[in-house]
Design a protein around this motif. Structure first.
Motif, PDB file in Angstrom:
ATOM      1  N   ASP A 350       0.834  -1.208   0.000  1.00 56.23           N
ATOM      2  CA  ASP A 350       0.000   0.000   0.000  1.00 56.23           C
ATOM      3  C   ASP A 350       0.867   1.257   0.000  1.00 56.23           C
ATOM      4  O   ASP A 350       0.653   2.188   0.784  1.00 56.23           O
ATOM      5  N   GLU A 351       1.849   1.304  -0.891  1.00 55.80           N
ATOM      6  CA  GLU A 351       2.806   2.413  -0.928  1.00 55.80           C
ATOM      7  C   GLU A 351       2.097   3.773  -0.857  1.00 55.80           C
ATOM      8  O   GLU A 351       2.537   4.687  -0.164  1.00 55.80           O
ATOM      9  N   TYR A 352       0.999   3.914  -1.575  1.00 56.18           N
ATOM     10  CA  TYR A 352       0.399   5.236  -1.751  1.00 56.18           C
ATOM     11  C   TYR A 352      -0.190   5.810  -0.470  1.00 56.18           C
ATOM     12  O   TYR A 352      -0.300   7.035  -0.340  1.00 56.18           O
ATOM     13  N   THR A 353      -0.555   4.970   0.518  1.00 53.20           N
ATOM     14  CA  THR A 353      -1.184   5.542   1.714  1.00 53.20           C
ATOM     15  C   THR A 353      -0.234   6.486   2.442  1.00 53.20           C
ATOM     16  O   THR A 353      -0.675   7.420   3.109  1.00 53.20           O
ATOM     17  N   PHE A 354       1.068   6.251   2.329  1.00 53.44           N
ATOM     18  CA  PHE A 354       2.036   7.200   2.905  1.00 53.44           C
ATOM     19  C   PHE A 354       1.850   8.582   2.305  1.00 53.44           C
ATOM     20  O   PHE A 354       1.849   9.603   3.012  1.00 53.44           O
ATOM     21  N   PHE A 355       1.701   8.641   0.999  1.00 50.70           N
ATOM     22  CA  PHE A 355       1.613   9.921   0.313  1.00 50.70           C
ATOM     23  C   PHE A 355       0.275  10.600   0.592  1.00 50.70           C
ATOM     24  O   PHE A 355       0.201  11.825   0.677  1.00 50.70           O
ATOM     25  N   SER A 409      -0.185   2.291  -5.985  1.00 50.78           N
ATOM     26  CA  SER A 409       0.960   1.702  -5.293  1.00 50.78           C
ATOM     27  C   SER A 409       1.829   0.881  -6.231  1.00 50.78           C
ATOM     28  O   SER A 409       3.059   1.013  -6.231  1.00 50.78           O
ATOM     29  N   ILE A 410       1.217   0.043  -7.036  1.00 45.93           N
ATOM     30  CA  ILE A 410       2.016  -0.789  -7.934  1.00 45.93           C
ATOM     31  C   ILE A 410       2.633   0.059  -9.045  1.00 45.93           C
ATOM     32  O   ILE A 410       3.754  -0.208  -9.501  1.00 45.93           O
ATOM     33  N   ALA A 411       1.923   1.119  -9.457  1.00 47.28           N
ATOM     34  CA  ALA A 411       2.478   1.987 -10.497  1.00 47.28           C
ATOM     35  C   ALA A 411       3.709   2.718  -9.995  1.00 47.28           C
ATOM     36  O   ALA A 411       4.666   2.933 -10.742  1.00 47.28           O
ATOM     37  N   MET A 412       3.716   3.088  -8.720  1.00 48.81           N
ATOM     38  CA  MET A 412       4.831   3.857  -8.171  1.00 48.81           C
ATOM     39  C   MET A 412       6.081   3.009  -7.995  1.00 48.81           C
ATOM     40  O   MET A 412       7.183   3.434  -8.328  1.00 48.81           O
ATOM     41  N   TYR A 450      -9.821   5.121   6.788  1.00 49.88           N
ATOM     42  CA  TYR A 450      -9.068   4.222   5.920  1.00 49.88           C
ATOM     43  C   TYR A 450      -7.736   3.883   6.598  1.00 49.88           C
ATOM     44  O   TYR A 450      -6.965   4.778   6.959  1.00 49.88           O
ATOM     45  N   PRO A 451      -7.427   2.598   6.788  1.00 50.71           N
ATOM     46  CA  PRO A 451      -6.193   2.234   7.498  1.00 50.71           C
ATOM     47  C   PRO A 451      -4.950   2.456   6.642  1.00 50.71           C
ATOM     48  O   PRO A 451      -4.989   2.376   5.414  1.00 50.71           O
ATOM     49  N   MET A 452      -3.828   2.706   7.329  1.00 50.42           N
ATOM     50  CA  MET A 452      -2.557   2.887   6.634  1.00 50.42           C
ATOM     51  C   MET A 452      -2.188   1.650   5.824  1.00 50.42           C
ATOM     52  O   MET A 452      -1.576   1.745   4.762  1.00 50.42           O
ATOM     53  N   GLY A 453      -2.504   0.460   6.324  1.00 50.30           N
ATOM     54  CA  GLY A 453      -2.111  -0.762   5.624  1.00 50.30           C
ATOM     55  C   GLY A 453      -0.598  -0.924   5.658  1.00 50.30           C
ATOM     56  O   GLY A 453       0.023  -0.934   6.717  1.00 50.30           O
ATOM     57  N   HIS A 456       4.387   3.216   2.142  1.00 50.70           N
ATOM     58  CA  HIS A 456       5.782   3.512   1.820  1.00 50.70           C
ATOM     59  C   HIS A 456       6.521   3.873   3.104  1.00 50.70           C
ATOM     60  O   HIS A 456       6.008   4.595   3.948  1.00 50.70           O
ATOM     61  N   ALA A 457       7.719   3.338   3.256  1.00 51.61           N
ATOM     62  CA  ALA A 457       8.629   3.632   4.370  1.00 51.61           C
ATOM     63  C   ALA A 457       8.316   2.866   5.649  1.00 51.61           C
ATOM     64  O   ALA A 457       9.152   2.849   6.550  1.00 51.61           O
ATOM     65  N   MET A 458       7.157   2.203   5.766  1.00 55.70           N
ATOM     66  CA  MET A 458       6.883   1.463   6.992  1.00 55.70           C
ATOM     67  C   MET A 458       7.835   0.286   7.157  1.00 55.70           C
ATOM     68  O   MET A 458       8.107  -0.169   8.263  1.00 55.70           O
ATOM     69  N   ASP A 459       8.375  -0.221   6.061  1.00 57.21           N
ATOM     70  CA  ASP A 459       9.273  -1.375   6.126  1.00 57.21           C
ATOM     71  C   ASP A 459      10.577  -1.068   6.851  1.00 57.21           C
ATOM     72  O   ASP A 459      11.259  -1.991   7.318  1.00 57.21           O
ATOM     73  N   ILE A 460      10.946   0.201   6.967  1.00 59.83           N
ATOM     74  CA  ILE A 460      12.252   0.541   7.530  1.00 59.83           C
ATOM     75  C   ILE A 460      12.386   0.008   8.946  1.00 59.83           C
ATOM     76  O   ILE A 460      13.312  -0.749   9.270  1.00 59.83           O
TER      77      ILE A 460
END
Length: 553
Positions: A350-355, A409-412, A450-453, A456-460
């Motif tokens: 869910d990369e886009y939820t960060f943005f 998310s997949i496009a990014m 809407y949950p963050m899921g 992006h960057a949560m993996d750090i």
């Protein structure tokens, strides 16, 4: 890969560059040392601290002066010192806005940090991390990247560098400034190579194995890792790599970099023949000029009709100059120079939820399918309906906001990751392993339900094993992105163990995690990393078929 219109491009990349400054804390304050540790380096002795079973050395210089007449050039040679130099505080980060709990940014920023279980001459795997923040912000002391838990819990050595960023790290002057400035468009990358060379020469004294070095990084750090994977000067100093949410398939062509340089000189009223005046411009003025240009992304697109896209973006990032970076990292193929080096590559679901969180975008959560179409049309134009149709067919129960997040998310970060994996397989050398990080944070995006899921960057913090219960047995605090559920501790353990065993052996394995097969073009296996990990064959098959059909992959 996805072409992006200029307005969308600028808004997205401004946020992408901010990613690695988050969470908004650092680990500069670690409490008093249990004891101090002195060790030799090739330049002199340094004193670090031992804290909770880990030796930490901060702010070790690995290069000389890069200010004054060394601006835009290779560093002055680092001079040895006498006596014992303290390595107890982080070194200055590269020029950027001030960073919380860190020293003031400085042109002279070539420092690195080392975390090790012991300075005992054992041969532990070395995990050399490049921070994110696009190519314009960040440091080796950024929040969430504390290497203590990796070192302590998995018996590895962690190294992180500061290096030149932005205009000072990537201004292309090769065509107007002469041989002393060769490679000027890649000074930031060549700084990282110098850090790798320092590791090669010194890490044995820190209990690390110079013959077993993994390079890795997230977002902009993933793009830096992509470049290192293709750079001849870096090749002798690492053995394997991981590219995380930053698939650097292509970098800036030198023609575009030259146009950006011309634009900068014009804005500063400096004639090209008087380019040396750049050496006298105050750093603050250069930073102001840098901020007028868009950020360079960890990926760049190819325009089929005009070759590499030009004039659609400027900015500062690695330059395909034919020397330091001989060609695009993964275009048209995986780099031959790293053919025999194993690779991990992947992205967050869910990369886009960060943005959305970063830009305070709450409207996406209210979208209907017609609204999704309107939002996506600037990116995909006449193909938008086909994109949405494919996703509705593949995920028939998805709501309109869920569909929008999945596509964005997949496009990014996803398509570039798949592209890299496929090209690495076709090379027929060392294996590549493809992953999705999928642990779901229940924290809502402010202003929505809407949950963050998996933003992006949560993996750090997860891959650094910094999602763990407190060592003193106190109640765990809520994770900045990861939420409150205790399952996050299991997911973090899995992520960190997979990455550290890959660093050790070149094959990612972990307890209670199924065997992770190397990627291939038949089964296309992908590891989904979570509290319960799962290997999924041919994941996103319908969606990827669509992306290929419209020429985006």
């Amino acid at each position: 890969m996805i072409p992006i219109d200029r307005r969308h491009f600028l808004s997205q990349l401004a946020l992408t560059a901010a990613a690695m400054s988050l969470p908004p804390y650092s680990f500069a304050s670690t409490g008093k040392a249990d004891e101090y540790v002195v060790t030799d380096t090739s330049y002199g002795q340094i004193r670090g601290m031992r804290k909770d079973g880990v030796n930490l050395f901060r702010g070790i210089p690995y290069g000389g002066r890069i200010s004054g007449d060394r601006r835009f050039r290779r560093p002055m040679p680092l001079q040895p010192w006498t006596g014992v130099r303290d390595a107890l505080e982080f070194g200055a980060p590269a020029i950027q806005p001030p960073r919380r709990n860190e020293p003031a940014p400085s042109e002279d920023c070539l420092f690195l940090n080392v975390w090790t279980p012991a300075n005992d001459n054992r041969k532990r795997p070395v995990m050399f991390y490049s921070h994110g923040g696009g190519f314009v912000i960040g440091s080796g002391a950024a929040g969430g990247q504390d290497g203590s838990n990796l070192a302590r819990n998995f018996d590895v050595v962690v190294v992180e560098t500061n290096h030149r960023l932005g205009l000072l790290g990537f201004l292309y002057l090769d065509e107007i400034a002469g041989s002393e400035y060769a490679g000027s468009g890649n000074m930031g990358m060549l700084d990282i190579v110098d850090g790798l060379k320092w590791v090669h020469d010194n890490i044995a004294r820190f209990g690390g194995d110079p013959a077993n070095v993994m390079i890795w990084g997230e977002s902009g750090g993933g793009a830096k890792t992509s470049c290192l994977y293709a750079m001849p000067s870096a090749a002798p100093y690492f053995n394997k790599a991981s590219i995380e949410s930053g698939p650097g398939v292509r970098m800036t062509p030198k023609e575009v970099a030259a146009e950006t340089t011309a634009m900068l000189l014009k804005e500063l009223n400096i004639a090209p023949k008087d380019w040396r005046k750049l050496l006298e411009v105050p750093v603050a003025d250069l930073l102001t000029m840098q901020n007028k240009l868009p950020f360079v992304p960890p990926f760049q697109e190819k325009n089929k009709n005009q070759g590499m896209m030009r004039r659609n973006y400027g900015g500062f990032g690695p330059v395909v100059d034919g020397g330091a970076l001989p060609h695009h990292p993964f275009d048209p193929t995986a780099p031959a120079i790293s053919r025999n080096k194993p690779l991990l590559v992947g992205w967050n679901e869910d990369e886009y939820t960060f943005f959305a969180w970063e830009r305070k975008d709450t409207d996406f959560a209210k979208l209907d399918f017609e609204g999704v179409q309107k939002r996506l049309e600037p990116q995909f134009g006449q193909e938008t309906a086909k994109v949405i149709e494919a996703y509705r067919k593949a995920t028939p129960n998805a709501t309109a906001p869920q569909l929008y997040i999945a596509i964005s998310s997949i496009a990014m970060m996803g398509l570039g990751s798949v592209d890299i994996a496929e090209k690495k397989v076709k090379q027929g050398g060392a294996p590549v392993y493809l992953y999705n990080f999928g642990y779901k944070s229940e924290k809502p995006i402010p202003g929505t339900d809407y949950p963050m899921g998996t933003p992006h960057a949560m993996d750090i913090s997860f891959k650094f094993n910094n999602e763990i219960p407190p060592r003193d047995g106190s109640q765990p605090k809520e994770s900045f992105f990861g939420g409150n559920r205790p399952e996050r501790f299991v997911a973090s353990r899995h992520f960190a163990e997979l990455w550290t065993t890959f660093a050790r052996t070149g094959k990612p394995t972990a307890k209670d995690v199924p065997a992770w097969p190397a990627y291939n073009l038949k089964d296309r296996p992908m590891m989904r990393i979570d509290a319960q990990c799962e290997v999924i064959d041919n994941r996103y098959s319908q969606e990827l078929t669509m992306w290929r059909s419209i020429g985006k992959l």
